[in-house]
Design a protein around this motif. Structure first.
Motif, short mmCIF file in Angstrom:
data_model
loop_
_atom_site.label_atom_id
_atom_site.label_comp_id
_atom_site.label_asym_id
_atom_site.label_seq_id
_atom_site.Cartn_x
_atom_site.Cartn_y
_atom_site.Cartn_z
N ILE A 1 125.83 29.54 14.87
CA ILE A 1 126.61 30.04 13.74
C ILE A 1 125.67 30.38 12.60
O ILE A 1 124.77 29.60 12.26
N SER B 1 128.58 33.89 15.82
CA SER B 1 129.50 34.09 14.71
C SER B 1 128.77 33.94 13.38
O SER B 1 127.65 33.43 13.33
N CYS B 2 129.43 34.38 12.32
CA CYS B 2 128.81 34.38 10.99
C CYS B 2 129.88 34.15 9.92
O CYS B 2 130.95 34.76 9.97
N LEU C 1 135.97 31.45 15.85
CA LEU C 1 135.45 31.22 14.51
C LEU C 1 136.57 31.11 13.50
O LEU C 1 136.56 30.22 12.63
#
Length: 387
Positions: free
Chosen positions: A66, A165-166, A315
């Protein structure tokens, strides 16, 4: 002073105004992350004296990591009437005042404290991370998401970075935002023909030509309003057109030969700007005919994509749970999220402490409770990397 307040005070103390060299603040952040045992890369920007940072905590080359993302630059304070020094964090009751406290050094401080709490040598009570935590810290976001582009180019080519994911921590009040509009900034350069104003008919006024183009921008807005499929999630449910700057002419007694309009289009997710720019190019040809001469040039100066993430992603589910929210939201301002999604192919959301309503103003602040909630949120996100 609490640990998070100390970190935020240090960050606010750097006047890291967009468009200026940022070596001092990046040196400090890099040293802080090294002290946490993080693997840190310094990524030069395109402009001299500017750089970004990309750091990793946890195992390398393991998929499912992440990214937490923040920008370290702030907007100028020139002309603003602050009650205290904008580059000295100042407490008044439960509010911490300072430039960037909400946008977005508050989240950046939470990122750094998270790194500190998860440092290899300082986490005897925690199981080690099974998937990596990445920290992306960019420069010059405030002038059109400029600095993150070199950062993403570097990360995109690094096979060891395996993020899934971010989270972009722009101030949303810790609401989980899954969409925002994109932006195209452009110049309309109207070229006329200079002449002495004693006989203006010997020239072609670039300002008159610009007037026709201002009318064209209004017509384009009406065209967009009536042809786009509206997205009711947004306060303004269609793309918008706005002329923000205009300059032209040299003296009152000279028919002006140049006038420049600086404008933007804020695009609904899923819409491309090229057809609208072509529409304006055709309007420019018509304007030249109306004036009886001249030329209209349209040049894109900056652009970044919008975001339209799935509210059903893993996410999004994680963020909703850790933020204590029941539903997702959208935001009206732009972020780097669309670029992360586009360049790295990762799921993105925007979720961070503070309020965009306090940003870019005098007496910007963030509260103790907002920082505490953000720290709890990020602790929950990192806990997911241990399973």
């Amino acid at each position: 002073m609490s640990d998070i307040e100390q970190v935020l005070a240090s960050l606010v103390g750097f006047p890291s105004v967009c468009g200026l060299p940022n070596g001092d603040i990046m040196d400090w952040i890099e040293a802080f992350l090294h002290s946490c045992g993080a693997d840190v890369q310094r990524i030069p920007g395109e402009a001299s004296g500017r750089s970004s940072l990309f750091a990793r905590i946890g195992p390398a080359s393991t998929p499912g990591g992440i990214i937490l993302s923040a920008h370290a630059d702030v907007v100028p304070v020139t002309g603003q009437d602050w009650s205290s020094d904008p580059f000295v964090l100042t407490r008044r009751e439960d509010r911490l005042y300072g430039r960037g406290s909400s946008d977005m050094k508050g989240f950046l401080a939470c990122m750094l404290r998270l790194a500190q709490r998860n440092a290899t040598s300082d986490t005897p009570d925690h199981a080690p991370l099974k998937r990596p935590l990445y920290l992306a810290i960019s420069h010059d976001e405030e002038i059109g998401c400029v600095g993150v582009r070199s950062l993403l180019a570097d990360v995109e080519g690094d096979q060891a970075v395996r993020a899934a994911s971010c989270i972009i921590g722009e101030p949303t009040g810790l609401q989980v935002a899954v969409a925002h509009k994109g932006k195209i900034a452009f110049e309309i350069r109207c070229h006329g023909q200079a002449a002495h104003s004693a006989n203006p008919f010997l020239g072609k006024s670039a300002i008159s030509l610009a007037g026709y183009m201002l009318e064209a921008l209004e017509r384009l807005q009406n065209h967009i309003r009536t042809t786009e499929q509206h997205d009711s999630r947004f306060d303004v449910p269609f793309s918008t057109v706005q002329a923000g700057l205009i300059s032209g002419g040299a003296a009152l007694n000279i028919v002006p030969d140049l006038c420049t309009i600086t404008a933007e289009i804020r695009l609904l997710p899923g819409y491309e700007g090229a057809p609208y720019l072509k529409w304006l190019e055709n309007a420019g040809l018509d304007a030249v005919k109306r004036l009886g001469g001249g030329e209209v040039e349209i040049t894109v100066t900056n652009a970044y994509p919008g975001l339209n993430a799935s509210p059903l992603s893993d996410l999004c589910s994680l963020a909703l749970h850790e933020a204590g929210r029941n539903q997702v939201s959208v935001i009206d301002f732009g972020t780097e999220a669309g670029l992360f999604s586009e360049k790295l192919g990762v799921d993105c959301i925007v979720c961070g402490p503070g309020s965009i309503g306090r940003a870019h103003k005098a007496d910007e602040y963030i509260t103790d409770s907002e920082l505490a909630d953000a720290e709890r949120f990020l602790d929950g996100v990192v806990a997911s990397l241990r399973s």
